[in-house]
Design a protein around this motif. Sequence first.
Motif, PDB file in Angstrom:
ATOM      1  N   ALA A  33       0.852  -1.196   0.000  1.00  0.00           N
ATOM      2  CA  ALA A  33       0.000   0.000   0.000  1.00  0.00           C
ATOM      3  C   ALA A  33       0.881   1.237   0.000  1.00  0.00           C
ATOM      4  CB  ALA A  33      -0.912  -0.001   1.219  1.00  0.00           C
ATOM      5  N   LEU A  34       0.359   2.308  -0.596  1.00  0.00           N
ATOM      6  CA  LEU A  34       1.086   3.575  -0.648  1.00  0.00           C
ATOM      7  C   LEU A  34       0.068   4.704  -0.623  1.00  0.00           C
ATOM      8  CD1 LEU A  34       3.751   5.187  -1.101  1.00  0.00           C
ATOM      9  CD2 LEU A  34       3.279   5.002  -3.540  1.00  0.00           C
ATOM     10  N   ASP A  35       0.262   5.655   0.285  1.00  0.00           N
ATOM     11  CA  ASP A  35      -0.595   6.834   0.358  1.00  0.00           C
ATOM     12  C   ASP A  35       0.274   8.064   0.510  1.00  0.00           C
ATOM     13  OD1 ASP A  35      -3.599   6.174   0.475  1.00  0.00           O
ATOM     14  OD2 ASP A  35      -2.691   4.661   1.779  1.00  0.00           O
ATOM     15  N   LEU A  36      -0.146   9.142  -0.142  1.00  0.00           N
ATOM     16  CA  LEU A  36       0.543  10.420  -0.053  1.00  0.00           C
ATOM     17  C   LEU A  36      -0.426  11.448   0.509  1.00  0.00           C
ATOM     18  CD1 LEU A  36       2.179  10.363  -3.587  1.00  0.00           C
ATOM     19  CD2 LEU A  36       3.282   9.815  -1.423  1.00  0.00           C
ATOM     20  N   ILE A  40       3.851  13.967   3.025  1.00  0.00           N
ATOM     21  CA  ILE A  40       4.022  12.755   3.826  1.00  0.00           C
ATOM     22  C   ILE A  40       3.712  11.548   2.958  1.00  0.00           C
ATOM     23  CG2 ILE A  40       3.168  11.429   5.793  1.00  0.00           C
ATOM     24  CD1 ILE A  40       2.500  14.069   7.123  1.00  0.00           C
ATOM     25  N   ARG A  41       4.603  10.573   2.993  1.00  0.00           N
ATOM     26  CA  ARG A  41       4.394   9.323   2.249  1.00  0.00           C
ATOM     27  C   ARG A  41       4.293   8.180   3.249  1.00  0.00           C
ATOM     28  NH1 ARG A  41       8.865   7.290  -1.889  1.00  0.00           N
ATOM     29  NH2 ARG A  41       9.942   7.043   0.088  1.00  0.00           N
ATOM     30  N   ILE A  42       3.225   7.400   3.124  1.00  0.00           N
ATOM     31  CA  ILE A  42       3.025   6.206   3.950  1.00  0.00           C
ATOM     32  C   ILE A  42       3.165   5.016   3.013  1.00  0.00           C
ATOM     33  CG2 ILE A  42       1.482   4.977   5.507  1.00  0.00           C
ATOM     34  CD1 ILE A  42      -0.014   7.754   5.749  1.00  0.00           C
ATOM     35  N   VAL A  65       6.694   5.729   7.410  1.00  0.00           N
ATOM     36  CA  VAL A  65       6.174   7.060   7.144  1.00  0.00           C
ATOM     37  C   VAL A  65       7.375   7.960   6.911  1.00  0.00           C
ATOM     38  CG1 VAL A  65       4.837   8.986   8.045  1.00  0.00           C
ATOM     39  CG2 VAL A  65       4.169   6.633   8.596  1.00  0.00           C
ATOM     40  N   PHE A  66       7.359   8.624   5.758  1.00  0.00           N
ATOM     41  CA  PHE A  66       8.428   9.548   5.401  1.00  0.00           C
ATOM     42  C   PHE A  66       7.808  10.933   5.267  1.00  0.00           C
ATOM     43  CE2 PHE A  66       9.257   5.431   3.458  1.00  0.00           C
ATOM     44  CZ  PHE A  66      10.528   5.145   3.919  1.00  0.00           C
ATOM     45  N   GLY A  89      -2.445  -1.995   9.797  1.00  0.00           N
ATOM     46  CA  GLY A  89      -1.511  -1.032  10.372  1.00  0.00           C
ATOM     47  C   GLY A  89      -1.323   0.176   9.476  1.00  0.00           C
ATOM     48  N   HIS A  90      -1.230  -0.066   8.179  1.00  0.00           N
ATOM     49  CA  HIS A  90      -1.075   1.026   7.213  1.00  0.00           C
ATOM     50  C   HIS A  90      -2.241   2.000   7.326  1.00  0.00           C
ATOM     51  CE1 HIS A  90       0.128   2.823   3.299  1.00  0.00           C
ATOM     52  NE2 HIS A  90      -1.180   3.042   3.204  1.00  0.00           N
TER      53      HIS A  90
END
Length: 108
Positions: A33-36, A40-42, A65-66, A89-90
Amino acid sequence: MILYYKRDGTPYEEGEEQQFYKDFVNWDLRQVALDLIGNIRISTVWLGMDHGFLLEKPIIFETMVFSHPKSGYGDWCERYCTEDEALAGHYKILQEILNECSCKEFML
């Protein structure tokens, strides 16, 4: 000693090292999974190698998390044993970030 695990949690058998390496470099297989959110990038990925260092269950997924340094929001990492745990968790982390602040705060 088993160190390498498929995304479904089953171990790679002895002699399947080449298959592990092929799977590991396949980003479509690794990315869970990837969310922006603004800056912030998860990112949640399948690690393939046991990062639990021989605990009872192998830890083979990770959410990181970046964030941009100016956002004031720190980076962090969580690890999981199963893909279901990793996805839960994501999305928990995503929801926490969305609840804490508006996206406008992170648009630098």
